[in-house]
Design a protein around this motif. Structure first.
Motif, PDB file in Angstrom:
ATOM      1  N   PHE B 294       0.567  -1.158   0.452  1.00 11.96           N
ATOM      2  CA  PHE B 294      -0.074   0.262  -0.364  1.00 11.96           C
ATOM      3  C   PHE B 294       1.098   1.215  -0.056  1.00 11.96           C
ATOM      4  O   PHE B 294      -0.088   2.146   0.079  1.00 11.96           O
ATOM      5  CB  PHE B 294      -0.672  -0.076   1.815  1.00 11.96           C
ATOM      6  CG  PHE B 294      -0.227   0.017   2.390  1.00 11.96           C
ATOM      7  CD1 PHE B 294       0.441  -1.349   3.196  1.00 11.96           C
ATOM      8  CD2 PHE B 294       0.487   0.756   3.520  1.00 11.96           C
ATOM      9  CE1 PHE B 294       0.943  -1.097   4.418  1.00 11.96           C
ATOM     10  CE2 PHE B 294       1.319   1.222   4.310  1.00 11.96           C
ATOM     11  CZ  PHE B 294       1.510   0.041   5.088  1.00 11.96           C
ATOM     12  N   GLY B 295       2.506   1.625  -0.077  1.00 15.55           N
ATOM     13  CA  GLY B 295       2.876   2.235   0.816  1.00 15.55           C
ATOM     14  C   GLY B 295       4.436   2.558  -0.557  1.00 15.55           C
ATOM     15  O   GLY B 295       4.207   2.148  -1.423  1.00 15.55           O
ATOM     16  N   THR B 296       4.929   3.139  -0.339  1.00 15.29           N
ATOM     17  CA  THR B 296       6.058   3.473  -0.982  1.00 15.29           C
ATOM     18  C   THR B 296       7.818   2.964  -1.195  1.00 15.29           C
ATOM     19  O   THR B 296       8.765   2.688  -0.864  1.00 15.29           O
ATOM     20  CB  THR B 296       6.129   4.884  -1.333  1.00 15.29           C
ATOM     21  OG1 THR B 296       6.666   5.656   0.040  1.00 15.29           O
ATOM     22  CG2 THR B 296       5.300   5.528  -1.371  1.00 15.29           C
ATOM     23  N   LEU B 327       1.656   7.399   2.750  1.00 11.57           N
ATOM     24  CA  LEU B 327      -0.020   7.612   2.382  1.00 11.57           C
ATOM     25  C   LEU B 327      -0.199   8.546   1.727  1.00 11.57           C
ATOM     26  O   LEU B 327      -0.562   8.572   0.778  1.00 11.57           O
ATOM     27  CB  LEU B 327      -0.653   7.580   4.289  1.00 11.57           C
ATOM     28  CG  LEU B 327      -0.259   6.274   4.607  1.00 11.57           C
ATOM     29  CD1 LEU B 327      -1.897   5.597   5.807  1.00 11.57           C
ATOM     30  CD2 LEU B 327      -0.756   4.745   3.184  1.00 11.57           C
ATOM     31  N   GLU B 328       0.687  10.127   2.233  1.00 11.44           N
ATOM     32  CA  GLU B 328       0.023  10.707   1.237  1.00 11.44           C
ATOM     33  C   GLU B 328       0.737  10.863  -0.197  1.00 11.44           C
ATOM     34  O   GLU B 328      -0.217  11.390  -0.347  1.00 11.44           O
ATOM     35  CB  GLU B 328       0.520  11.700   1.948  1.00 11.44           C
ATOM     36  CG  GLU B 328       0.823  13.391   2.067  1.00 11.44           C
ATOM     37  CD  GLU B 328       1.416  14.216   2.927  1.00 11.44           C
ATOM     38  OE1 GLU B 328       2.126  14.912   2.496  1.00 11.44           O
ATOM     39  OE2 GLU B 328       0.985  14.143   4.432  1.00 11.44           O
ATOM     40  N   TYR B 329       1.614  10.273  -0.117  1.00 14.49           N
ATOM     41  CA  TYR B 329       2.093  10.181  -1.516  1.00 14.49           C
ATOM     42  C   TYR B 329       1.416   9.346  -2.223  1.00 14.49           C
ATOM     43  O   TYR B 329       0.789   9.829  -3.873  1.00 14.49           O
ATOM     44  CB  TYR B 329       3.236   9.658  -1.431  1.00 14.49           C
ATOM     45  CG  TYR B 329       4.358   9.607  -2.995  1.00 14.49           C
ATOM     46  CD1 TYR B 329       4.604  10.261  -4.089  1.00 14.49           C
ATOM     47  CD2 TYR B 329       4.042   8.251  -4.227  1.00 14.49           C
ATOM     48  CE1 TYR B 329       4.051  10.283  -4.883  1.00 14.49           C
ATOM     49  CE2 TYR B 329       4.271   8.125  -5.396  1.00 14.49           C
ATOM     50  CZ  TYR B 329       5.105   8.934  -6.456  1.00 14.49           C
ATOM     51  OH  TYR B 329       5.359   8.636  -6.854  1.00 14.49           O
ATOM     52  N   MET B 330       1.077   7.821  -1.753  1.00 14.36           N
ATOM     53  CA  MET B 330      -0.428   7.067  -2.333  1.00 14.36           C
ATOM     54  C   MET B 330      -2.063   7.714  -2.140  1.00 14.36           C
ATOM     55  O   MET B 330      -2.997   6.923  -3.296  1.00 14.36           O
ATOM     56  CB  MET B 330       0.303   5.412  -1.522  1.00 14.36           C
ATOM     57  CG  MET B 330       0.894   5.254  -1.493  1.00 14.36           C
ATOM     58  SD  MET B 330       1.403   4.528  -3.513  1.00 14.36           S
ATOM     59  CE  MET B 330       0.204   2.768  -3.760  1.00 14.36           C
ATOM     60  N   ASN B 331      -1.702   8.676  -1.569  1.00 18.79           N
ATOM     61  CA  ASN B 331      -3.274   9.289  -1.695  1.00 18.79           C
ATOM     62  C   ASN B 331      -4.004   8.746  -0.697  1.00 18.79           C
ATOM     63  O   ASN B 331      -5.392   8.154  -1.487  1.00 18.79           O
ATOM     64  CB  ASN B 331      -4.007  10.410  -2.789  1.00 18.79           C
ATOM     65  CG  ASN B 331      -4.570  11.151  -2.624  1.00 18.79           C
ATOM     66  OD1 ASN B 331      -5.012  11.754  -1.490  1.00 18.79           O
ATOM     67  ND2 ASN B 331      -5.594  11.363  -3.671  1.00 18.79           N
TER      68      ASN B 331
END
Ligand code: SF4
Lengths: 197, 471
Positions: B294-296, B327-331
């Motif tokens: 889910f993340g980076t 989570l911000e990057y992945m929105n």
């Protein structure tokens, strides 16, 4: 390769954990056939807006950090790919050391081969450096490889580990390939005795 | 007390490859097989030339082009001048060095980590290196295989050796049986979710346990491939009948009497009873669900049915802020289920999941179904041989009638160097190995998953549990 000497510099804080090599230098900049000029693409996706203009809020673009030779990163720096373009980009930009609490193995190896020091502090020392920087963003630190310490503005030495062989090579400007090639007779004997000729 | 000491697989390979070692210095380690590609080698060849050196053992190095090559219509000439220069340079350097080269027109070309095993170059007991971190893939054969930087590529070309410190060995015991919808990719994503991206630093993983023996070679490669994502230097698995059967009869495999003596040697490689590892951990895969990230980073994974984790529930401040940033990057919103989230692109390929068995898995889902109209599905075989095999089996027909793009072999959207890339903000489900920010194209967002999951997501256009796909 000139020997790695003691130097003093301000720090650029980029306190993100697990900074991977795709951030240090995105893959689209790897289509080069030499090592030069990669500093321009260092942290490209964090440093520039989509239109190519520098992002004012990114540390490397802030005027007060210009010329600093030490990058202060979060934990586990340099994970991901084996691209030596990552240390080439960091050195090309002007960095001589990166501070973290740990480094990915291949990155550390690659860095040492390019006179870029992967400087792993203990968690406590790392926190102290972060705190020092908070109270004085212009604080200057010294990197002393022979004593394996980072020296705070107040004169406190913070130890860091480094492979003894890598240290000798860095301090004396020893070329690792030159060292390796001294063993060609042994390598030949090994090939013969193991039928690898 | 004079009984020979019990040794690990790693130890046996390491000790039989140390040429010499001076006190305080790293070992001079002999390298049996060196694989080279266009992106990390030009500066090494330039270094060699500027020192007036030659390639010392050209027969031990094999070169190909995979990272920056286009995967579209081969009749269309290359439009990327930089890539085309890199490819030309690789060919020229291979010619100069007397190195066997699988170029653009070769039927044997493909991603280095796919063709090494496929051609029978990768064999148990070998030391294998390449200027590429996913060299860990070859450890599936009971080889010590690891990625190196360009300076080290030059060292190997010049001397056939490397200066190396001996890493620690961490046993990763995998027990249990995988359930329906669960693949080797899910096993390794579960391991990474547990240990994080730095969990293996300074170590080589040796995968042991009952689950490993029952895996096919291609499944083993998928797991060893992503060892590096846990920070491990290499991943390895003891050779057994499955390994030997896989190698038999391949182009560069030993033949006749040489085969028999090789097999006898390989049989002695597995870790002895009573050998000691520096560290040990166990992963039980019974009850494992299909996994997705889910993340980076590849350690940010969860069961596909699970909710996106919430930073508020993470105690450690550094981890909390890393999770928040990801989570911000992945929105993505903390606590939201991933199931049902929209997907724009699906990429099936790479050295993790670009082999024939991976394409068969994907085809098993896509047979008789259509890709959602909102989704672009790219299927990129790991090698031209995989492509030919898939076409023999009619898999290309299944992909094409489902509405997928069936492409030429290469790294493609795993690394997005060749024009196959996400647009900013797009979501991809990818069978590759890295979900770092921008890895698949600037601003692109990646969910890593298995070929089964990826194909299911392509059909619905959303994150989907393959086990619940309506027939
Ligand atoms: S497929 Fe991806 S991970 Fe594998 S070698 Fe190519 S770029 Fe690297």
């Amino acid at each position: 390769m000139p020997g790695f000497s003691r130097f003093t510099s301000r720090l650029v804080p980029l306190l993100v954990d697990n900074i991977d090599t795709d951030q240090i230098i995105p893959a689209r900049f790897l289509k080069v056939t030499d090592k030069l000029g990669l500093g321009e693409s260092l942290f490209s996706d964090w440093r520039f807006n989509p239109d190519g203009s520098p992002r004012a809020d990114f540390v490397l673009n802030m005027p007060e950090h210009r010329g600093a030779q030490i990058l202060l990163a979060g934990d586990n720096f340099g994970c991901g790919s084996s691209r030596e373009h990552a240390p080439w980009a960091l050195s090309g930009f002007g960095f001589r050391a990166v501070i973290s609490t740990s480094f990915a193995d291949i990155f550390a190896n690659n860095a040492l081969k390019n006179s870029l020091l992967p400087l792993a502090l203990s968690g406590a020392d790392h926190r102290e450096v972060v705190a020092l920087l908070k109270s004085d963003p212009a604080a200057e630190f010294s990197v002393d490889l022979s004593s394996q310490t980072l020296i705070t503005p107040g004169g406190k030495p913070m130890p860091f580990p480094i492979d003894s062989f890598a240290k000798t090579c860095l301090l004396n400007g020893v070329d690792e390939l030159g060292y390796l090639l001294r063993f060609v007779p042994e390598i030949e004997a090994f090939e013969q005795s193991t039928s690898r000729g | 007390m004079n009984a020979p000491k019990a040794k690990t697989l790693f130890q046996k390979i390491w000790e039989s490859h140390v040429v010499t070692q001076e006190p305080g210095a790293p070992a001079v380690l002999y390298i049996d097989l060196h694989l080279v590609h266009e992106v990390t080698s030009p500066q090494a060849f330039a270094g060699l030339r500027s020192r007036g050196l030659r390639v010392r053992r050209p027969a031990r190095t094999f070169a190909t082009v995979d990272h920056s090559i286009p995967t579209g219509d081969p009749a269309v000439p290359l439009s990327d001048m930089l890539a085309s220069r890199q490819i030309a340079q690789m060919e020229e350097n291979a010619g100069w060095g007397g190195i066997r080269f699988f170029g653009m027109n070769s039927t044997q070309r493909g991603i280095v980590h796919v063709i090494g095993p496929e051609l029978g170059l990768t064999q148990p007991g070998m030391t294998v290196v390449c200027g590429d971190s996913h060299t860990s893939t070859h450890g599936a054969f009971g080889a010590l295989a690891f990625g190196i930087g360009t300076s080290e590529v030059e060292h190997v070309l010049a001397s056939q050796c490397l200066l190396q410190r001996r890493p620690g060995v961490c046993e990763v015991r995998i027990e249990g049986k995988k359930g329906p919808g669960v693949t080797a990719k899910d096993i390794v994503l579960a391991l990474l979710a547990r240990i994080g991206v730095g969990g293996g630093t300074g170590h080589v993983f040796e995968y042991t346990g009952s689950a490993v023996g029952s895996l096919t070679m291609e499944e083993r490669m998928t797991i060893c491939n992503m060892s590096i994502e846990g920070g491990a230097r290499a991943g390895m698995m003891a050779p057994d009948d499955t390994t030997i059967e896989y190698i038999a009869g391949r182009e560069f495999s030993p033949r006749g009497a040489a085969w028999d003596s090789a097999v006898a040697r390989w049989r002695k490689l597995p870790t002895d009873d009573g050998a000691v590892f520096d560290r040990s951990m166990t992963l039980d895969i019974s009850g494992l669900s299909p996994m997705i990230t889910f993340g980076t980073n590849p350690g940010m994974g969860l069961a596909i049915t699970g909710p996106v984790p919430s930073p508020d529930q993470v105690a450690d401040p550094a981890r909390r802020s890393a999770l928040r940033k990801a989570l911000e990057y992945m929105n993505l919103t903390p606590g939201q289920p991933l199931l049902g989230s929209p997907v724009n692109v699906v990429f099936i390929g790479s050295c993790t999941n670009g082999r024939i068995s991976d394409l068969r898995l994907a085809a098993s889902v896509l047979r008789g179904r259509r890709v959602a109209p909102t989704v672009r599905l790219l299927v990129v075989p790991g090698s031209q041989a995989v492509k030919a095999q898939a076409e023999d089996e009619g898999l290309d027909g299944i992909f094409k009638s489902a509405g997928a793009e069936w492409r030429e072999a290469g790294c493609s959207m795993c690394i997005a160097m060749n024009g196959d890339q996400l647009l900013p903000g797009q979501y991809a489900v990818s069978t590759s190995n890295r979900n770092f920010e921008g890895r698949q194209g600037k601003g692109g967002r990646t969910f890593l998953a298995s070929p089964l999951t990826a194909a299911a997501c392509a059909v619905t256009g959303t994150i989907t549990d393959v086990r619940t796909l309506p027939s």
